[in-house]
Write an enzyme that holds these catalytic residues in place. Structure first.
Site, mmCIF file in Angstrom:
data_model
loop_
_atom_site.group_PDB
_atom_site.id
_atom_site.type_symbol
_atom_site.label_atom_id
_atom_site.label_comp_id
_atom_site.label_asym_id
_atom_site.label_seq_id
_atom_site.Cartn_x
_atom_site.Cartn_y
_atom_site.Cartn_z
ATOM 1 N NE ARG A 1 -2.033 12.389 5.348
ATOM 2 C CZ ARG A 1 -2.351 11.357 5.007
ATOM 3 N NH1 ARG A 1 -1.891 10.050 5.493
ATOM 4 N NH2 ARG A 1 -3.355 11.095 4.256
ATOM 5 C CG ASP B 1 -2.646 7.018 6.917
ATOM 6 O OD1 ASP B 1 -2.912 7.647 6.014
ATOM 7 O OD2 ASP B 1 -2.778 5.651 7.391
ATOM 8 C CG HIS C 1 -1.549 9.873 -1.410
ATOM 9 N ND1 HIS C 1 -1.673 10.855 -0.238
ATOM 10 C CD2 HIS C 1 -1.728 8.737 -0.771
ATOM 11 C CE1 HIS C 1 -1.993 10.296 0.711
ATOM 12 N NE2 HIS C 1 -2.098 8.876 0.438
ATOM 13 C CG ASP C 2 -5.422 8.264 -0.385
ATOM 14 O OD1 ASP C 2 -4.604 7.273 -0.997
ATOM 15 O OD2 ASP C 2 -5.525 8.691 0.526
ATOM 16 C CE1 TYR D 1 -12.657 4.916 9.238
ATOM 17 C CE2 TYR D 1 -10.670 5.571 7.777
ATOM 18 C CZ TYR D 1 -11.827 5.240 8.050
ATOM 19 O OH TYR D 1 -12.658 5.623 6.945
ATOM 20 C CG LEU D 2 -4.816 6.308 16.307
ATOM 21 C CD1 LEU D 2 -4.034 4.998 15.909
ATOM 22 C CD2 LEU D 2 -3.827 7.266 16.001
ATOM 23 C CG ASN E 1 -5.984 2.315 11.686
ATOM 24 O OD1 ASN E 1 -6.684 2.495 12.857
ATOM 25 N ND2 ASN E 1 -6.159 1.707 10.814
ATOM 26 C CG ASP F 1 -7.105 -1.562 12.227
ATOM 27 O OD1 ASP F 1 -6.963 -1.641 11.024
ATOM 28 O OD2 ASP F 1 -7.916 -0.631 12.537
ATOM 29 C CG ASP G 1 -2.010 1.234 1.207
ATOM 30 O OD1 ASP G 1 -2.255 1.660 0.013
ATOM 31 O OD2 ASP G 1 -2.476 1.467 2.168
ATOM 32 C CD GLU H 1 -6.528 10.104 5.373
ATOM 33 O OE1 GLU H 1 -6.768 9.765 4.126
ATOM 34 O OE2 GLU H 1 -5.869 9.196 5.973
HETATM 35 C C1 GLC Z 1 -4.888 6.885 4.317
HETATM 36 C C2 GLC Z 1 -3.874 7.121 3.059
HETATM 37 C C3 GLC Z 1 -4.151 5.878 2.155
HETATM 38 C C4 GLC Z 1 -3.883 4.820 2.752
HETATM 39 C C5 GLC Z 1 -4.923 4.398 4.090
HETATM 40 C C6 GLC Z 1 -4.238 3.362 4.653
HETATM 41 O O1 GLC Z 1 -6.214 7.008 3.955
HETATM 42 O O2 GLC Z 1 -3.945 8.437 2.555
HETATM 43 O O3 GLC Z 1 -3.163 6.158 0.966
HETATM 44 O O4 GLC Z 1 -4.209 3.520 1.921
HETATM 45 O O5 GLC Z 1 -4.729 5.668 4.780
HETATM 46 O O6 GLC Z 1 -2.910 3.712 5.407
#
Ligand code: GLC
Ligand code: CA
Length: 529
Positions: A189, A191, A297-298, A195-196, A93, A161, A51, A232
């Site tokens: 940053r 991520d 990047h997503d 969810y964390l 996470n 996780d 990933d 994020e």
């Molecule tokens: C965030 C990142 C993404 C990644 C995901 C899991 O959304 O921006 O690219 O796949 O987390 O880490």
């Protein structure tokens, strides 16, 4: 302003076809010239990169493909010498399933590492309650045959996780943050932050999730008082707000809500969604800000729109199903998404920089980099930077490990070199916008106020920070529009597209997709974040 880049795809320094830290260091002058004052580095830690590095196997090292820790230090030193701050992207996470913690956890359920992850003998809920990657992920619980138990994963099955309710896991996270902060970086940053601490069913994974975020912030700022935390949080406004805390959690949140409505406004050719989204954002504490962006990047996740709105954006910018991903987003770069129409691309940048907040630019969008829809999922938008028209695009002397876009977006037509020489290029335009943005404090920190100029296609707004005010008009339509818009008498035009004209004081003939900014008075200030 922030520039998001991936070391892997920016510049190869040793001719093996893969970007690396020495290559990136050699490109610091490019970043300076563009006007960048902070970079967000995507994950460069050792990883199987299933990933793109968000699947980490060691949080405290550099993947040998990208260089050594010393190469990393040399980049940070060069960036600092040039006045550029460095933010590291860290996914806390989850880890890679190859991480030694997970390997130990699998082998021995009585090992302390077993408790680093989330396990169940039988899944306590349906196995796929909330897939983040529908079509590429079939469950949130996967069976591990070594331990005979199921582990939880928000994302792919190879990214288990971490269990943040375990104090030992929280201590590891703080340890990683201190490690890099001591090494001299300027922030993180974070991520997938929601969810964390809170899962998708809104169950808090911690009794006091925000207490931990405050602790994280304190751990970093104790070592580096001016560090910045960017996160994020792809959520609705009321769910984003808690992550700023009382000004003692995140400094910056990626503004998915505005981003989604910006593209809705562009798709509908109407100003209302943009102005409305802004009015729906909550007031935020002093010392915090929105991090506004067009692309990252997503996939362009459109999760914050209603399904009717999303359908309209898809129809405008991703008409073919192959251009979409995960039922919610668009896996295209900015330029091809806006149909290669450079007027639209320039207008999108103009909008981004005219709205209050810290703008974030994804590497390559400043030259109109293309995409590769034949690559899977988000790989489509992760092709290498194109520096020259040569084979390898100046990115590498070798055969690049990742392919470039072809046709009209190949490096023959899209590259930094050619655009540098052309004063009318997109690159030089973006450079100008950044310069104007950085010389007016209102742009970053001001208060947004929409104005009604009686034309639904035209977004008229001002941003004000004390004496410093910037006014802007954006014509979202593909036809010319003439409007009246009064500014204070000392306001001067500081930016406009080539065809828009001020025909009389306060009277403007906007070109199709045209825009114009005025500023008064022209204070010179430097943006803080
Ligand atoms: C965030 C990142 C993404 C990644 C995901 C899991 O959304 O921006 O690219 O796949 O987390 O880490
Ligand atoms: Ca290399």
């Amino acid at each position: 302003m922030l520039y998001e880049l991936n070391v892997e795809t920016f510049q190869d320094g040793n001719g093996d076809g893969i970007g690396d830290f020495p290559g990136l260091t050699a490109r610091v002058p490019y970043l300076v010239d563009l006007g960048v004052n902070a970079v967000w580095l995507q994950p460069f830690y050792p990883s199987p990169r299933r990933d793109h590095g968000y699947d980490v196997t060691d949080y405290k090292r550099v993947d040998p493909r990208f260089g050594t820790l010393e190469d990393f230090d040399a980049f940070v030193a060069a960036a600092h010498d040039a006045g550029i701050r460095v933010l590291l992207d860290v996914p806390f996470n989850h880890t890679s399933d190859r991480h030694p913690w997970f390997q130990a956890a699998r082998r021995d359920p009585s090992s302390p590492y077993h408790a680093y992850y989330v396990w169940a003998d039988t899944p306590p809920e349906p196995r796929s309650p909330y897939l983040v990657f529908p079509g590429f992920q079939t469950s949130n619980w996967s069976y591990d045959d070594a331990s005979g138990r199921y582990y939880f994963h928000t994302f792919y099955d190879f990214m288990p996780d971490l269990d943040i309710s375990n104090g030992a896991v929280r201590a590891e996270i703080l340890d990683v943050a201190r490690f890099w902060t001591r090494r001299g970086i300027d922030g993180f940053r974070l991520d997938a932050l929601p969810y964390l601490v809170v899962d998708r069913s809104r169950k808090e994974r911690l009794a006091h999730p925000h207490a931990f975020l405050k602790e994280f912030r304190a751990a970093v700022t104790e070592l580096r008082p001016d560090a910045a935390l960017l996160a994020e949080v792809d959520k609705a406004p009321d769910e984003m707000r808690p992550f700023f805390g009382d000004g003692d959690e995140m400094h910056l949140l990626l503004n998915f809500y505005l981003d989604n409505h910006l593209f809705l406004g562009l798709a509908d050719e109407r100003a209302e969604p943009i102005a409305r989204a802004w009015s729906e954002l909550p007031p935020i504490p002093r010392g915090t800000n929105w991090a506004n962006f067009l692309r990252n990047h997503d996939e362009l996740s459109l999760a914050q729109l209603t399904s009717e709105e999303r359908t309209r954006v898809f129809a405008a910018f991703a008409p073919d199903a192959s251009m979409r991903a995960y039922e919610r987003g668009i896996r295209r770069r900015l330029a091809p998404m806006l149909r290669g129409d450079e007027r639209r691309v320039r207008q999108a940048f103009s909008l981004l920089f005219s709205l209050p907040g810290t703008p974030v630019v994804f590497y390559g969008d400043e030259i109109g980099l293309g995409d590769r829809l034949d690559l899977p999922e988000r790989d489509a938008v992760r092709t290498p930077m194109q520096w020259t028209a040569e084979r390898g695009a100046g990115f590498t002397d070798a055969a690049p490990v990742r392919p470039f876009p072809s046709g009209a977006y190949s490096s023959v037509y899209v590259n930094v070199d050619a655009q540098r020489r052309d004063p009318a290029s997109l690159l030089n335009f973006v450079r100008d916008v950044i310069r104007v943005y950085r010389s007016h404090s209102a742009c970053g920190r001001g208060k947004f106020e929409p104005h009604d100029v009686g034309d639904p296609h035209v977004l008229a707004h001002e941003v004000r920070d004390g004496e410093d005010v910037v006014y802007a008009l954006h014509n979202l339509a593909g036809t010319s529009r003439e409007v009246t818009f009064e500014q204070s008498s000392d306001a001067r035009v500081v930016l406009a597209d080539a065809d828009t004209r001020v025909v009389a004081p306060g009277r403007v003939a906007l070109a199709p997709r045209g825009f114009v900014w005025w500023a008064a008075p022209s204070h010179s200030t430097e943006e803080a974040s």
